[in-house]
Design a protein around this motif. Structure first.
Motif, mmCIF file in Angstrom:
data_model
loop_
_atom_site.group_PDB
_atom_site.id
_atom_site.type_symbol
_atom_site.label_atom_id
_atom_site.label_comp_id
_atom_site.label_asym_id
_atom_site.label_seq_id
_atom_site.Cartn_x
_atom_site.Cartn_y
_atom_site.Cartn_z
ATOM 1 N N ALA A 303 0.831 -1.201 0.000
ATOM 2 C CA ALA A 303 0.000 0.000 0.000
ATOM 3 C C ALA A 303 0.867 1.254 0.000
ATOM 4 O O ALA A 303 0.571 2.242 -0.690
ATOM 5 C CB ALA A 303 -0.933 -0.011 1.202
ATOM 6 N N ARG A 304 1.954 1.222 0.770
ATOM 7 C CA ARG A 304 2.851 2.390 0.817
ATOM 8 C C ARG A 304 3.467 2.643 -0.552
ATOM 9 O O ARG A 304 3.558 3.789 -0.993
ATOM 10 C CB ARG A 304 3.947 2.155 1.854
ATOM 11 N N ARG A 305 3.856 1.574 -1.236
ATOM 12 C CA ARG A 305 4.445 1.736 -2.567
ATOM 13 C C ARG A 305 3.418 2.271 -3.569
ATOM 14 O O ARG A 305 3.758 3.009 -4.489
ATOM 15 C CB ARG A 305 4.976 0.391 -3.067
ATOM 16 N N CYS A 306 2.149 1.891 -3.350
ATOM 17 C CA CYS A 306 1.079 2.344 -4.260
ATOM 18 C C CYS A 306 0.568 3.730 -3.908
ATOM 19 O O CYS A 306 -0.196 4.325 -4.688
ATOM 20 C CB CYS A 306 -0.083 1.356 -4.234
ATOM 21 N N GLY A 307 0.919 4.243 -2.728
ATOM 22 C CA GLY A 307 0.438 5.556 -2.316
ATOM 23 C C GLY A 307 -1.001 5.546 -1.865
ATOM 24 O O GLY A 307 -1.710 6.545 -2.031
ATOM 25 N N ILE A 308 -1.451 4.403 -1.276
ATOM 26 C CA ILE A 308 -2.826 4.280 -0.797
ATOM 27 C C ILE A 308 -2.801 3.659 0.596
ATOM 28 O O ILE A 308 -1.737 3.302 1.122
ATOM 29 C CB ILE A 308 -3.676 3.408 -1.761
ATOM 30 N N THR A 309 -3.981 3.540 1.208
ATOM 31 C CA THR A 309 -4.062 2.940 2.544
ATOM 32 C C THR A 309 -4.117 1.423 2.429
ATOM 33 O O THR A 309 -4.522 0.889 1.388
ATOM 34 C CB THR A 309 -5.318 3.433 3.284
ATOM 35 N N PRO A 310 -3.739 0.691 3.486
ATOM 36 C CA PRO A 310 -3.806 -0.775 3.448
ATOM 37 C C PRO A 310 -5.204 -1.295 3.163
ATOM 38 O O PRO A 310 -5.360 -2.383 2.596
ATOM 39 C CB PRO A 310 -3.318 -1.178 4.838
ATOM 40 N N ASN A 311 -6.234 -0.527 3.566
ATOM 41 C CA ASN A 311 -7.601 -0.971 3.289
ATOM 42 C C ASN A 311 -7.941 -0.920 1.793
ATOM 43 O O ASN A 311 -8.877 -1.583 1.334
ATOM 44 C CB ASN A 311 -8.602 -0.113 4.067
ATOM 45 N N GLU A 312 -7.210 -0.086 1.060
ATOM 46 C CA GLU A 312 -7.497 0.094 -0.368
ATOM 47 C C GLU A 312 -6.679 -0.836 -1.258
ATOM 48 O O GLU A 312 -7.002 -1.027 -2.423
ATOM 49 C CB GLU A 312 -7.207 1.546 -0.784
ATOM 50 N N VAL A 313 -5.606 -1.402 -0.732
ATOM 51 C CA VAL A 313 -4.719 -2.195 -1.574
ATOM 52 C C VAL A 313 -5.359 -3.536 -1.905
ATOM 53 O O VAL A 313 -6.139 -4.087 -1.117
ATOM 54 C CB VAL A 313 -3.353 -2.403 -0.880
ATOM 55 N N ARG A 314 -5.031 -4.056 -3.062
ATOM 56 C CA ARG A 314 -5.579 -5.341 -3.497
ATOM 57 C C ARG A 314 -4.951 -6.460 -2.663
ATOM 58 O O ARG A 314 -3.722 -6.594 -2.632
ATOM 59 C CB ARG A 314 -5.288 -5.562 -4.974
ATOM 60 N N PRO A 315 -5.755 -7.266 -1.983
ATOM 61 C CA PRO A 315 -5.184 -8.327 -1.128
ATOM 62 C C PRO A 315 -4.792 -9.562 -1.936
ATOM 63 O O PRO A 315 -5.231 -9.753 -3.077
ATOM 64 C CB PRO A 315 -6.331 -8.648 -0.176
ATOM 65 N N GLY A 316 -3.948 -10.372 -1.323
ATOM 66 C CA GLY A 316 -3.641 -11.681 -1.878
ATOM 67 C C GLY A 316 -2.715 -11.685 -3.071
ATOM 68 O O GLY A 316 -2.670 -12.680 -3.801
ATOM 69 N N VAL A 317 -1.993 -10.601 -3.326
ATOM 70 C CA VAL A 317 -1.030 -10.597 -4.424
ATOM 71 C C VAL A 317 0.252 -11.258 -3.932
ATOM 72 O O VAL A 317 0.898 -10.766 -3.005
ATOM 73 C CB VAL A 317 -0.739 -9.170 -4.921
ATOM 74 N N PRO A 318 0.674 -12.374 -4.536
ATOM 75 C CA PRO A 318 1.826 -13.105 -4.000
ATOM 76 C C PRO A 318 3.148 -12.443 -4.369
ATOM 77 O O PRO A 318 3.248 -11.715 -5.358
ATOM 78 C CB PRO A 318 1.702 -14.475 -4.649
ATOM 79 N N ALA A 319 4.141 -12.710 -3.573
ATOM 80 C CA ALA A 319 5.510 -12.280 -3.861
ATOM 81 C C ALA A 319 6.218 -13.397 -4.615
ATOM 82 O O ALA A 319 5.770 -14.543 -4.652
ATOM 83 C CB ALA A 319 6.235 -11.970 -2.562
ATOM 84 N N ILE A 320 7.355 -13.055 -5.258
ATOM 85 C CA ILE A 320 8.201 -14.053 -5.912
ATOM 86 C C ILE A 320 9.330 -14.368 -4.937
ATOM 87 O O ILE A 320 10.232 -13.552 -4.716
ATOM 88 C CB ILE A 320 8.741 -13.539 -7.255
ATOM 89 N N MET A 321 9.274 -15.575 -4.343
ATOM 90 C CA MET A 321 10.181 -15.944 -3.254
ATOM 91 C C MET A 321 10.987 -17.190 -3.632
ATOM 92 O O MET A 321 10.529 -18.030 -4.418
ATOM 93 C CB MET A 321 9.371 -16.220 -1.984
ATOM 94 N N LEU A 322 12.182 -17.297 -3.057
ATOM 95 C CA LEU A 322 13.021 -18.468 -3.273
ATOM 96 C C LEU A 322 12.339 -19.717 -2.723
ATOM 97 O O LEU A 322 11.704 -19.672 -1.666
ATOM 98 C CB LEU A 322 14.381 -18.289 -2.610
ATOM 99 N N SER A 323 12.487 -20.807 -3.428
ATOM 100 C CA SER A 323 11.878 -22.067 -2.971
ATOM 101 C C SER A 323 12.920 -23.009 -2.380
ATOM 102 O O SER A 323 12.586 -24.154 -2.042
ATOM 103 C CB SER A 323 11.158 -22.745 -4.136
ATOM 104 N N ILE A 324 14.177 -22.555 -2.285
ATOM 105 C CA ILE A 324 15.246 -23.342 -1.660
ATOM 106 C C ILE A 324 15.964 -22.449 -0.664
ATOM 107 O O ILE A 324 15.800 -21.228 -0.695
ATOM 108 C CB ILE A 324 16.232 -23.894 -2.718
ATOM 109 N N PRO A 325 16.786 -23.017 0.217
ATOM 110 C CA PRO A 325 17.524 -22.199 1.182
ATOM 111 C C PRO A 325 18.388 -21.151 0.479
ATOM 112 O O PRO A 325 18.861 -21.357 -0.643
ATOM 113 C CB PRO A 325 18.377 -23.220 1.930
#
Length: 698
Positions: A303-325
């Protein structure tokens, strides 16, 4: 006033002029001499036949390089008025099958309204004639154009402002593409009383949104110095931003990416989002180490990156994360980076700034609207090209150089496409189109121009005897360093033309400077900027064309009566009638042609009940016949109607003229209380046609 701009009641801007509601008829017997007539006038509406005069062809030379386009064979040079030629191309099936809706590029260089072509008319009428002439030709050209075709109209300052309004009306304001300025003169005319004109205008219109211009070759020096290959990628590339603005409206593209070495979560900076789809980003990152999509509950940061409040941000957008250590991922990422030829998503030095590769794609330059004479030649080059071909002839006042036409042909067509020029002039368009492997059609009203310029010029092109224009292209390149050595490269950012000019100025400076100069340095500078001319032969001859002539009218006017011309008899009459009906002239037994289940029969003589019986005996079951005859017995029409329902019997030339005029009187049925005319005569002309003829004779 000849022409004014007036708003129509629909709110659309329209150009009006004297007799705009009429059409223009060439009455000068091969000269620029015109009269205004109604569009229903038979002299305008009649479809003239095209008669073959001769055929010219040459074999393709064996020494021709294989990469050059194949010479074309099915090209047309037509002597006659463009009005008749364009109608024939669109309405006679043998030509319509080849050209209707299939012409890719039209170049029009109409006679400029400078007082030369229309010298004996009053100024206001001259404007009206010119505008009507152009408007009528555009109306005929439009159905011939392919959906991805374009029209290029070459003008000087006399009519260009009015012409654009007319083209908006006929081709659509939304189909305007550009207004090209061509530098036709590189020095002023000092005898000009006002300002010396240096340019012509070329108005470019498309048929529809399907049209796209072909790109121009990239300049020798372009802004390509930023493109390199730091990783061994065979295609040069430069850094490009991996993010784009508009985070608030692209919230699904604002998410974290886990760095494969540091493990830090990287986001686009405030107000921006990742520029590519998440699936693409995942695929690219997975080339460094194994990744997966994972919801990390970072709505507050997103939300901070989008310049909006947390209530306004689209929920459930996944991050791209490592799947190994992380330590395993880091080792794999470093090994992939060290291997070179990195993915299109780059982390230089495996730092935390993500960038995209932007490869150097040699798609060429987008065409521009300023065409300098140094690039495409001016009027003087055009005159010199004509003089070289015809040293004993006086050249046209404003011949166009072949390189100018070649640029238009390049932008608007591809090899094998059809190029049309209905004001042939000296034949430049056809000559260039042929050399560039296009199919072409050109026509010229003045038979003297055809015999003196077009025919001999195009014959020379086919025979490979035209060495000028775009036959060969001379380019300046970096010179050879020495015998047996390869061509050198010029310093980065220096074109061959720049190098040539630098060498010229350097020589002048060294000669003029009395102080001692470092000879070694001067020699090195001259060697580093040495250039030479290289000539490439792009045309070797081959292909062919057919010379046609517009036929005479099938009608004559005698004392106000329109009758069939003496030549229009038997088979000639049948062929002419098929042209009026847009039926293919394909004689079969007694019939002249057919469309679907309808057969057409043309009879130069009387049709009675006995004739009807004979025709129906030879007409296959399930088919109908349309009979056109010069005389009709009063009972024949009813006999045909009863014996073969759906069939028709029409009178020549009355019914043809009636179709042209479309007057209410002409719709009276034949054979019902109507006197049959004597052989080969017809009804008197309508008031409008008579008025046009009276005006013509005046």
């Amino acid at each position: 006033m000849a022409s004014i701009l007036t708003p129509r009641h629909q709110g659309r801007l329209e150009l009006t002029w004297t007799d705009k509601d009429k059409t223009l008829l060439s009455t000068g017997d091969g000269r620029y001499d015109y009269s205004f007539v109604d569009s229903s006038d038979y002299r305008v509406s009649e479809v003239r036949l095209l008669h073959e005069v001769s055929r010219f062809a040459a074999a393709t030379p064996q020494e021709r390089p294989a990469e050059l386009p194949e010479p074309t064979e099915d090209n047309l040079l037509v002597t006659g008025d463009a009005m008749h030629v364009l109608d024939a191309l669109a309405k006679i099936p043998a030509y319509a099958d080849r050209y209707l809706g299939k012409v890719k590029l039209v170049y029009i260089d109409p006679p400029f309204n400078t007082g030369q072509a229309f010298a004996h008319y009053e100024d206001s009428i001259a404007h009206s004639i010119w505008l009507t002439l152009l408007r009528d030709r555009i109306r005929q050209i439009r159905p011939l154009l392919a959906e991805d075709g374009s029209v290029w109209v070459h003008l000087d300052h006399t009519e260009s402002h009015r012409c654009r309004v007319v083209l908006d009306e006929e081709l659509g304001e939304h189909n305007f593409v550009a207004e090209v300025a061509w530098q036709k003169a590189d020095s002023p005319k000092n005898d000009t009383k006002r300002l010396s004109t240096s340019q012509d205008t070329i108005l470019v219109y498309r048929k529809s949104e399907s049209w796209t211009p072909n790109r121009m070759p990239r300049l020798a020096v372009s802004n390509t110095s930023r493109y390199k290959s730091r990783d061994g990628d065979p295609i040069l590339w430069r850094d490009d931003n991996a993010t784009a603005s508009g985070a608030a409206t692209h919230q699904s593209m604002v998410y974290a990416i886990e760095h494969p070495v540091t493990g830090k979560k990287m986001y686009p900076r405030e107000g921006r989002h990742w520029a590519k789809a998440q699936s693409w980003m995942l695929e690219q990152l997975s080339q460094y180490a194994p990744y997966e999509l994972r919801d990390i509950g970072d709505e507050v940061e997103r939300a901070r990156r989008c310049g909006i409040t947390p209530n306004e941000v689209r929920p459930g957008v996944p991050a791209i994360m490592l799947s190994i250590p992380l330590d395993e991922a880091a080792a794999q990422a470093r090994a992939r980076y060290d291997a070179g030829h990195w993915p299109d998503l780059v982390m230089l030095g495996l730092g935390e700034q993500i960038q995209r590769k932007k490869h150097l794609e040699d798609k060429g330059r987008v065409p521009e609207t300023l065409w300098l004479g140094s690039e495409v030649g001016g009027n003087m080059r055009g005159k010199n090209e004509v003089r070289a071909l015809f040293p004993d002839e006086h050249p046209f006042a404003t011949p166009k150089p072949e390189q100018l036409i070649a640029r238009i042909v390049h932008i608007g067509s591809l090899p094998g496409d059809i190029v049309l020029d209905c004001f042939g002039g000296s034949g430049t368009t056809a000559a260039v189109a042929h050399k560039m492997g296009r199919r072409w059609v050109t026509c010229e009203l003045l038979s003297s121009n055809v015999s003196r310029f077009l025919l001999p010029r195009l014959t020379k092109v086919v025979n490979g005897e035209d060495p000028g224009g775009v036959t060969s292209i001379t380019e300046r390149i970096a010179a050879v360093a020495g015998d047996g050595e390869d061509d050198m490269e010029l310093p980065e950012g220096v074109s061959p033309e720049d190098a040539q000019e630098f060498n010229r100025v350097l020589s002048k400076v060294t000669k003029a400077n009395s102080t001692d100069l470092d000879e070694k340095t001067i020699k090195a500078l001259k060697a580093a900027t040495k250039t030479k001319n290289v000539t490439t032969l792009n045309w070797h001859g081959g292909g062919g064309f057919t010379h046609l002539r517009v036929g005479e009218s099938m009608f004559e006017e005698v004392a106000g009566i329109v009758v069939l011309a003496d030549w229009a008899t038997q088979g000639a009459l049948a062929e002419a009638m098929c042209a009026q009906l847009s039926v293919s002239y394909e004689p079969d037994d007694i019939f002249a042609g057919r469309q679907g289940r309808t057969r057409y029969l043309v009879i130069d003589g009387m049709v009675g009940k006995g004739t009807i019986a004979s025709v129906l005996d030879r007409l296959p079951e399930g088919e109908v016949v349309e009979i056109w005859a010069t005389q009709i017995d009063s009972e024949a029409t009813e006999t045909l109607r009863v014996d073969r329902p759906g069939s028709k019997l029409e009178l020549i030339p009355d019914k043809v003229l009636d179709n042209y005029r479309r007057t209410s009187a002409s719709k009276a049925p034949f054979g019902a209380g109507r006197t049959v005319p004597s052989p080969r005569t017809a009804t008197e002309t309508s008031d409008s046609a008579a008025a046009g003829a009276e005006r013509e004779s005046a």
